[in-house]
Design a protein around this motif. Structure first.
Motif, PDB file in Angstrom:
ATOM      1  N   TYR A 156      10.459   5.556   6.457  1.00  0.00           N
ATOM      2  CA  TYR A 156      11.176   4.282   6.600  1.00  0.00           C
ATOM      3  C   TYR A 156      10.482   3.165   6.964  1.00  0.00           C
ATOM      4  O   TYR A 156      10.664   1.938   7.013  1.00  0.00           O
ATOM      5  N   GLU A 157       8.913   3.622   7.319  1.00  0.00           N
ATOM      6  CA  GLU A 157       8.239   2.526   7.664  1.00  0.00           C
ATOM      7  C   GLU A 157       7.723   1.772   6.438  1.00  0.00           C
ATOM      8  O   GLU A 157       6.954   0.746   6.421  1.00  0.00           O
ATOM      9  N   ASN A 158       7.503   2.691   5.405  1.00  0.00           N
ATOM     10  CA  ASN A 158       6.946   2.107   4.149  1.00  0.00           C
ATOM     11  C   ASN A 158       7.253   3.011   3.096  1.00  0.00           C
ATOM     12  O   ASN A 158       6.956   4.011   2.653  1.00  0.00           O
ATOM     13  N   PRO A 159       8.449   2.679   2.417  1.00  0.00           N
ATOM     14  CA  PRO A 159       9.450   3.409   1.289  1.00  0.00           C
ATOM     15  C   PRO A 159       8.412   2.837   0.057  1.00  0.00           C
ATOM     16  O   PRO A 159       9.101   3.259  -1.098  1.00  0.00           O
ATOM     17  N   TYR A 160       7.388   2.871   0.170  1.00  0.00           N
ATOM     18  CA  TYR A 160       6.524   2.613  -1.392  1.00  0.00           C
ATOM     19  C   TYR A 160       5.818   3.807  -1.732  1.00  0.00           C
ATOM     20  O   TYR A 160       5.183   4.434  -0.399  1.00  0.00           O
ATOM     21  N   PRO A 161       5.887   4.538  -2.889  1.00  0.00           N
ATOM     22  CA  PRO A 161       6.458   3.958  -4.027  1.00  0.00           C
ATOM     23  C   PRO A 161       8.093   4.292  -4.461  1.00  0.00           C
ATOM     24  O   PRO A 161       8.236   3.627  -5.453  1.00  0.00           O
ATOM     25  N   GLU A 162       8.515   5.063  -3.817  1.00  0.00           N
ATOM     26  CA  GLU A 162       9.789   5.613  -4.315  1.00  0.00           C
ATOM     27  C   GLU A 162      10.930   4.453  -4.435  1.00  0.00           C
ATOM     28  O   GLU A 162      11.560   4.515  -5.338  1.00  0.00           O
ATOM     29  N   CYS A 163      10.990   3.392  -3.365  1.00  0.00           N
ATOM     30  CA  CYS A 163      12.021   2.601  -3.271  1.00  0.00           C
ATOM     31  C   CYS A 163      11.427   1.170  -3.904  1.00  0.00           C
ATOM     32  O   CYS A 163      12.053   0.286  -3.681  1.00  0.00           O
ATOM     33  N   ILE A 164      10.154   0.884  -3.990  1.00  0.00           N
ATOM     34  CA  ILE A 164       9.678  -0.056  -4.478  1.00  0.00           C
ATOM     35  C   ILE A 164       8.925  -0.071  -5.916  1.00  0.00           C
ATOM     36  O   ILE A 164       8.049   0.849  -6.037  1.00  0.00           O
ATOM     37  N   CYS A 165       9.317  -0.571  -6.804  1.00  0.00           N
ATOM     38  CA  CYS A 165       8.783  -0.546  -8.422  1.00  0.00           C
ATOM     39  C   CYS A 165       8.100  -1.823  -8.868  1.00  0.00           C
ATOM     40  O   CYS A 165       8.288  -2.912  -8.497  1.00  0.00           O
ATOM     41  N   ARG A 166       7.198  -1.663  -9.992  1.00  0.00           N
ATOM     42  CA  ARG A 166       6.830  -2.689 -10.764  1.00  0.00           C
ATOM     43  C   ARG A 166       7.664  -3.015 -11.695  1.00  0.00           C
ATOM     44  O   ARG A 166       7.757  -4.056 -12.338  1.00  0.00           O
ATOM     45  N   THR A 185       2.103  13.583  11.963  1.00  0.00           N
ATOM     46  CA  THR A 185       0.939  12.666  11.860  1.00  0.00           C
ATOM     47  C   THR A 185       1.239  11.635  10.696  1.00  0.00           C
ATOM     48  O   THR A 185       0.566  10.795  10.402  1.00  0.00           O
ATOM     49  N   GLU A 186       2.161  12.133   9.667  1.00  0.00           N
ATOM     50  CA  GLU A 186       2.356  11.153   8.547  1.00  0.00           C
ATOM     51  C   GLU A 186       3.165   9.879   8.803  1.00  0.00           C
ATOM     52  O   GLU A 186       3.861   9.645   9.918  1.00  0.00           O
ATOM     53  N   GLU A 187       3.027   9.175   7.829  1.00  0.00           N
ATOM     54  CA  GLU A 187       3.297   7.749   8.228  1.00  0.00           C
ATOM     55  C   GLU A 187       5.003   7.763   7.780  1.00  0.00           C
ATOM     56  O   GLU A 187       5.310   8.779   6.730  1.00  0.00           O
ATOM     57  N   SER A 188       6.096   7.345   8.581  1.00  0.00           N
ATOM     58  CA  SER A 188       7.277   7.228   8.258  1.00  0.00           C
ATOM     59  C   SER A 188       7.761   6.900   6.930  1.00  0.00           C
ATOM     60  O   SER A 188       7.302   5.753   6.687  1.00  0.00           O
ATOM     61  N   ARG A 204       0.975  -1.196   0.038  1.00  0.00           N
ATOM     62  CA  ARG A 204      -0.160  -0.140   0.063  1.00  0.00           C
ATOM     63  C   ARG A 204       1.021   1.126  -0.047  1.00  0.00           C
ATOM     64  O   ARG A 204       2.096   1.288   0.194  1.00  0.00           O
ATOM     65  N   LYS A 205       0.337   2.299  -0.511  1.00  0.00           N
ATOM     66  CA  LYS A 205       1.271   3.769  -0.624  1.00  0.00           C
ATOM     67  C   LYS A 205       1.307   4.328   0.991  1.00  0.00           C
ATOM     68  O   LYS A 205       0.337   3.998   1.920  1.00  0.00           O
ATOM     69  N   ARG A 206       2.287   5.001   1.178  1.00  0.00           N
ATOM     70  CA  ARG A 206       2.570   5.488   2.251  1.00  0.00           C
ATOM     71  C   ARG A 206       1.229   6.423   2.870  1.00  0.00           C
ATOM     72  O   ARG A 206       0.761   7.385   1.980  1.00  0.00           O
TER      73      ARG A 206
END
Length: 510
Positions: free
Chosen positions: A494-504, A489-492, A472-474
């Motif tokens: 480093y908790e969810n590096p999608y989509p910048e560091c996770i690709c299709r 209040t944003e999701e970190s 899921r997106k951050r």
């Protein structure tokens, strides 16, 4: 030989001679019917008495009844327990774009004192790598926090592979082990960079190079925004965290050995980040299930730690809102409700559990194959890491990353960092407990409104079907929050590096 009709004899007495004499007489249909009814009534009475006794015996040991009922609840499919969420071909992608240019550093230097525990320092160092790149500065190997709660004297090279860190980022930013001798005594700017700052903020900070050659950063955590940064900066952060900050060879070696030992115990294992440690319970003000003496000890600790701003905390409200770590007993109930069997191997990734065996026993009663570093490694193997919390935490991190399932009992820097890394590596199964909802269920168990079993398990499983680490997106800031407060209040990243560091696509893959 006894005549068959004697089975239906009636006994009569005679006054003559004071003797008995037996007279046979054929039983009537009414007598036969009455005999059958009496026999049925007697059987029913015996059945009721026996079952009442079993019920009373079970009620005298309710905890055993709960474990029995739970173990005979409906079987959960193996794939549901251990399977990785579908990630539809997503994969790591951290290579820079064609427009990316490395920072040369020139004669400008940034020194850093990383603050916090291991994972707070790791993410902070990754931020400072990106900051040094943006400001075109040379980064001096950061100093690790030696003044935190853990009082760890470890140097950077004790925890991380220093040479690998320098060489792996050589195409991104210049890194040196120490300041040049001629700059050690020159004036330097001590700069508390604003939390969650943008690319533009740091570009503006380059004006400092006109006045000084060295900038010292006393705090490294959360120095960069989670969102709205250039793609190349986000990917640099991932390269720094997931590749460059490799642990030192002794830590990596023992970490891998402990993973192999866990695999030999049962092939698959759960890494449980059991945040039931003294500092966390004191900081959050959570004393549910503790003795009065333990609660008072935590209160005094909170009062005496100067940088903890909140001193008076309502423990009941904290727990009802889901802000408290799950207790070892609650974790045991939770894991059993998810469907994990008593034979499941569970590794506790944590420091010293508050209260020790007095609290851990309630988890081990349900899951006997619960182990810690101290039960996996020999005293000699752990000797080099003793009294170094960051190094011990690094072992936990390695084992957590490699686990089949990771479950944190509370949110925090380690929980977020491990979740993000597992997402990066292919969305490995990570179950995040819905603590607020679980507390409501636990209280119903406590009051007798619910019992453990199939119905209870179904509720827990339904509650967590979308909390398994699927792609899921951050998440952005909470609605209604304005100003700089929204960044908190944003999701970190480093908790969810999608989509910048996770690709299709295959382009830019690792």
């Amino acid at each position: 030989m006894v005549n068959s009709r004697s089975y239906h004899s009636h006994m009569k007495t005679s006054s003559s001679g004071g003797r008995f004499r037996f007279v046979t007489k054929k039983a009537s249909p009414f007598s036969i019917c009455l005999y059958i009814i009496l026999l049925f009534a007697l059987s029913l009475f015996i059945f009721v008495i026996n079952n009442t006794r079993v019920i009373l015996e079970n009620e005298s040991e309710p905890h055993l009844t709960q474990f029995h009922n739970q173990s005979h609840s409906h079987q959960v499919p193996d794939e549901q327990l251990w399977g990785t969420p579908l990630y539809n071909g997503l994969h790591p992608c951290v290579n820079p774009t064609v427009k990316y240019k490395a920072a040369k550093g020139q004669d400008n230097y940034i020194t850093v004192r990383s603050n916090g525990g291991l994972n707070q320092m790791r993410t902070g160092i990754s931020d400072m790598v990106a900051v040094a790149h943006i400001m075109n500065a040379t980064l001096v190997i950061p100093q690790l926090d030696k003044r935190s709660f853990w009082q760890d004297s470890s140097a950077f090279s004790d925890v991380f592979d220093e040479l690998h860190f320098i060489e792996s980022l050589s195409n991104d930013v210049r890194i040196v082990k120490e300041l040049p001798k001629e700059l050690e005594s020159v004036p330097r700017a001590r700069k508390h960079f604003t939390s969650w700052s943008s690319m533009g903020y740091y570009e503006d900070m380059t004006h400092l190079w006109k006045e000084v050659k060295v900038i010292h950063v006393p705090k490294s955590d959360s120095r960069l925004a989670n969102n709205d940064l250039p793609l190349d900066i986000q990917r640099l952060r991932c390269r720094a965290l997931y590749d460059a900050l490799r642990f030192s060879p002794p830590i990596e070696s023992l970490g891998k050995k402990l993973v192999e030992q866990l695999r030999s115990r049962g092939e698959r294992y759960i890494a449980l980040h059991l945040r039931y440690e003294k500092d966390m319970l004191s900081f959050t003000g959570c004393d549910y299930g503790l003795t009065e003496a333990e609660s008072e000890e935590l209160r005094l600790m909170r009062v005496n730690v100067n940088h903890w701003k909140v001193k008076k905390i309502n423990s009941t409200e904290q727990r009802e809102e889901g802000f408290c770590p799950l207790t070892p007993k609650e974790v045991g109930i939770f894991l059993q409700a998810l469907g994990y069997s008593a034979s499941t191997v569970i590794y506790i990734a944590a420091g010293e559990i508050y209260g020790g065996e007095s609290h851990l026993s309630e988890l081990k009663a349900r899951f006997p194959n619960t182990v810690l570093k101290e039960t996996l490694a020999t005293p000699e193997e752990l000797k080099a890491f003793a009294k170094h919390a960051s190094q011990m935490a690094a072992l936990d991190y390695i084992i957590s990353i490699e686990s089949d399932v990771f479950i944190p009992s509370h949110s925090g820097n380690m929980a977020r960092a491990v979740e993000g890394h597992r997402r990066f590596l292919g969305h490995r199964k990570t179950i995040i407990p819905e603590r607020k909802g679980l507390v409501t269920l636990f209280d119903k168990l406590e009051s007798g409104q619910m019992t453990e079993g199939s119905a209870f398990s179904s509720i827990v499983q339904e509650m967590h079907k979308n909390r398994q680490g699927a792609p899921r997106k951050r998440k952005g800031p909470l609605a209604g929050i304005k100003g700089r407060a929204r960044f908190r209040t944003e999701e970190s990243f480093y908790e969810n590096p999608y989509p910048e560091c996770i690709c299709r696509s295959k382009k830019g893959s690792l």
